[in-house]
Design an enzyme around this catalytic site. Structure first.
Site, PDB file in Angstrom:
ATOM      1  N   GLU A  27       0.833  -1.198   0.000  1.00 42.65           N
ATOM      2  CA  GLU A  27       0.000   0.000   0.000  1.00 42.65           C
ATOM      3  C   GLU A  27       0.871   1.254   0.000  1.00 42.65           C
ATOM      4  O   GLU A  27       2.082   1.201   0.196  1.00 42.65           O
ATOM      5  CB  GLU A  27      -0.914  -0.015   1.222  1.00 42.65           C
ATOM      6  N   HIS A  28       0.224   2.410  -0.203  1.00 38.39           N
ATOM      7  CA  HIS A  28       0.953   3.680  -0.237  1.00 38.39           C
ATOM      8  C   HIS A  28       1.610   3.956   1.116  1.00 38.39           C
ATOM      9  O   HIS A  28       1.074   3.603   2.168  1.00 38.39           O
ATOM     10  CB  HIS A  28       0.003   4.839  -0.567  1.00 38.39           C
ATOM     11  N   ALA A  29       2.776   4.569   1.077  1.00 36.49           N
ATOM     12  CA  ALA A  29       3.454   4.978   2.310  1.00 36.49           C
ATOM     13  C   ALA A  29       2.590   5.985   3.060  1.00 36.49           C
ATOM     14  O   ALA A  29       1.884   6.799   2.456  1.00 36.49           O
ATOM     15  CB  ALA A  29       4.811   5.590   1.984  1.00 36.49           C
TER      16      ALA A  29
ATOM     17  N   ASP B  68       3.524   3.242  -4.512  1.00 36.17           N
ATOM     18  CA  ASP B  68       4.010   4.583  -4.857  1.00 36.17           C
ATOM     19  C   ASP B  68       4.765   4.610  -6.174  1.00 36.17           C
ATOM     20  O   ASP B  68       5.124   5.691  -6.658  1.00 36.17           O
ATOM     21  CB  ASP B  68       4.920   5.107  -3.737  1.00 36.17           C
TER      22      ASP B  68
END
Length: 577
Positions: free
Chosen positions: A218-220, A229
């Site tokens: 998942e996105h940071a 990302d």
């Protein structure tokens, strides 16, 4: 082979836990007939940089056992106070006990004993957690079995259709002497570009389908670089690669410049409008409609880079200077580099020296409780302030990744001000496209791809100090920071180099199955966004609270869209804006 666990343990329903959750059983030795002290449990995730502890729950004195569901995805610290010190507990606060560097596990049960045996608090494992990475092995074995069955079925069908005499395998048309394929590039569409684009769109669909619930996919949360990302900047990069290739054909056909500008503007407007429509899927309420988004940023960046390239275009002139001739692809874009340099200088000047009211200049943090809650209303620094001033807070993305961890304000990772560094991202791809046009030799292209990858990666490392949070300009997808542009550009050059070598040079890989998705990327992007949460692309069986089930569903959705891309390819249906 999967993260299965029995349902009940000491009366606790383990199936009620979500992905990456565990039970923490706090036992209060002094809780006898209401006697004792109320305690207050505070936690701090390692993902929250320079944050205070946040209150999680009160441990009442009249209960001997208090069971709490806790997040087990990251390392964290916990602190107990014998009084309520408020929502946050700061470093200067005195506390009853504190445990740091804890790593719990999914479906684990842990006992936290207070005032037991002389120690203020002791943490023990009552039930071992499951292994959340076993699903990868399970799914890999399933893929091997399915792939083997498909190959066997295809072989049987082929054997049944061929005459008995023709049983020898057909000779591949691509079998050519190695020297011929290595020294000179074929005069045709580079399949590696479609492969690269297909990898990006397939990865995007997998990520948008949840990515199996793994935090590193998942996105940071704020700073850092996770798998998710990489997708958006890779799309922008490959779009930039195609700009000079497309414009060169129109210029060569003597298409009037006014017509080219009109085509660029129409395509950019289409991207923006489609993105705006997708943002209204949850209801077209104008008062809080999100204005910007992924496709909107695509449209703006494409328009700026294409217009700059069109009006600064120079015909190739072979120089007699050896250095200029060796770097022809760069010097041919000297005017464009000057424009991009000026835009980058303006962008850096604003983020470094212009301060949001009530916030320091050069602040790149998430606001909220970052820096011990010093700047709670400064989410995104001047970038967030400009976006809120231009669009209004109601028209921004309301659930940024930093909101849950940092208690941050709404912030749009695709807001208007972030378009400036995004333009540079597309231009790095344009530079790659000009390299492809300037050099026909495979070796020269690959050397330049490799050099660009190394140089951009080192520049990104210098800007972020080769650290996650402590450099001059951290790698940050939310802000689309300069170090993020350079780091993802470096990885894009590296991925294209690998695809180019395998697909177009050695031809040891056809690019399948990704190449089909790359030829209809916009169809797949819009389609998977519109049909999100619909059968047969998405489904729910039971609680769906394991990485195995979530990964299986995400892969199913990804594979299904790739089959749709294959169908469109076989029907010769291709759609480009």
């Amino acid at each position: 082979m999967i993260e299965y666990t029995e349902r009940f343990f000491r009366g606790l329903d383990l199936w009620s836990l979500a992905v990456d959750q565990a039970f923490l059983n706090v036992s209060h030795a002094e809780a006898v007939n209401g006697a004792g002290t109320d305690y207050y449990l505070y936690t701090l995730s390692e993902e929250c940089d320079k944050c205070p502890f946040t209150q999680l729950q009160r441990i009442p004195a009249d209960k001997r056992h208090t069971v709490i569901k806790v997040d087990a995805s990251r390392r964290f610290a916990l602190r107990l106070h014998d009084r309520d010190v408020g929502r946050y507990s700061y470093p200067n606060e005195s506390y009853f006990c504190q445990l740091s560097g804890l790593q719990l596990g999914e479906f684990g049960v842990y006992d936290l004993r207070l005032n037991d045996g002389g120690a203020p608090c002791v943490l023990e494992t009552a039930k071992e957690p499951v292994n959340i990475y076993l699903p990868f092995l399970t799914i890999l074995l399933l893929a091997v079995v399915v792939g083997g069955l498909v190959r066997l079925a295809r072989y049987g069908l082929r054997r049944s259709r061929l005459p008995a005499a023709s049983v020898e395998p057909p000779v591949e048309e691509t079998d050519k002497p190695e020297q011929e394929t290595v020294t000179q590039a074929p005069n045709k569409r580079l399949q590696s570009l479609d492969t690269f684009r297909g990898i990006a769109i397939m990865l995007m669909i997998f990520v948008n389908s949840g990515g199996g619930g793994y935090w590193w996919i998942e996105h940071a949360t704020w700073n850092g670089l996770h798998v998710a990302d990489l997708v958006f900047p890779w799309f922008l990069f490959i779009m930039g690669v195609c700009v000079p290739i497309s414009l060169r054909g129109q210029i060569a056909r003597n298409v009037p410049r006014r017509t080219i500008v009109s085509n660029i503007a129409v395509r950019s407007l289409k991207l923006f409008v489609i993105g705006l429509c997708l943002n209204s899927m949850n209801g077209p309420t104008v008062a809080n409609l999100r204005i910007f988004g992924v496709l909107q940023r695509f449209g703006i960046a494409y328009f700026v880079v294409s217009i700059v390239h069109l009006f600064c275009h120079e015909d190739a002139v072979q120089s007699q200077n050896r250095i200029l001739r060796a770097n022809e692809d760069i010097f041919r874009l000297k005017k464009q580099w000057l424009v991009m340099g000026l835009l980058t200088v303006v962008y850096l000047g604003v983020i470094l020296f212009v301060a949001e009211p009530g916030c320091p200049s050069g602040y790149f943090g998430p606001g909220g409780k970052h820096l011990m809650n010093a700047y709670p209303n400064c989410t995104g620094g001047i970038t967030g302030y400009i976006d809120r001033a231009v669009l209004g807070i109601e028209h921004l993305y309301q659930r940024p990744t930093a909101r849950l961890v940092y208690d941050a304000m709404p912030f749009d990772p695709e807001g208007p001000f972030g378009c400036l560094p995004t333009v540079l991202q597309v231009f790095l791809g344009l530079q790659c496209g000009c390299t492809i046009l300037a050099y026909a030799c495979h070796r020269k292209r690959m050397v330049r791809f490799g050099v660009w990858s190394v140089v951009l990666g080192l520049l990104a490392g210098v800007l972020c100090g080769f650290s996650k949070n402590d450099g001059w300009i951290p790698v940050n997808k939310n802000l689309w920071s300069l170090s993020y542009v350079l780091a993802t550009g470096s990885l894009a050059y590296l991925l294209l180099l690998l695809c180019y070598y395998a697909v177009d040079v050695k031809r040891c890989w056809s690019g399948r199955p990704f190449v089909y998705a790359g030829m209809n990327a916009i169809v797949l992007y819009v389609g998977h966004t519109v049909f999100h949460k619909m059968l047969p692309w998405h489904w729910r069986i039971g609680t769906m609270n394991t990485h195995f089930m979530l990964t299986l569903e995400a892969l199913w959705n990804t594979v299904l869209w790739n089959l749709i891309a294959l169908y469109l390819f076989q029907r010769r249906i291709f759609y480009n804006l």
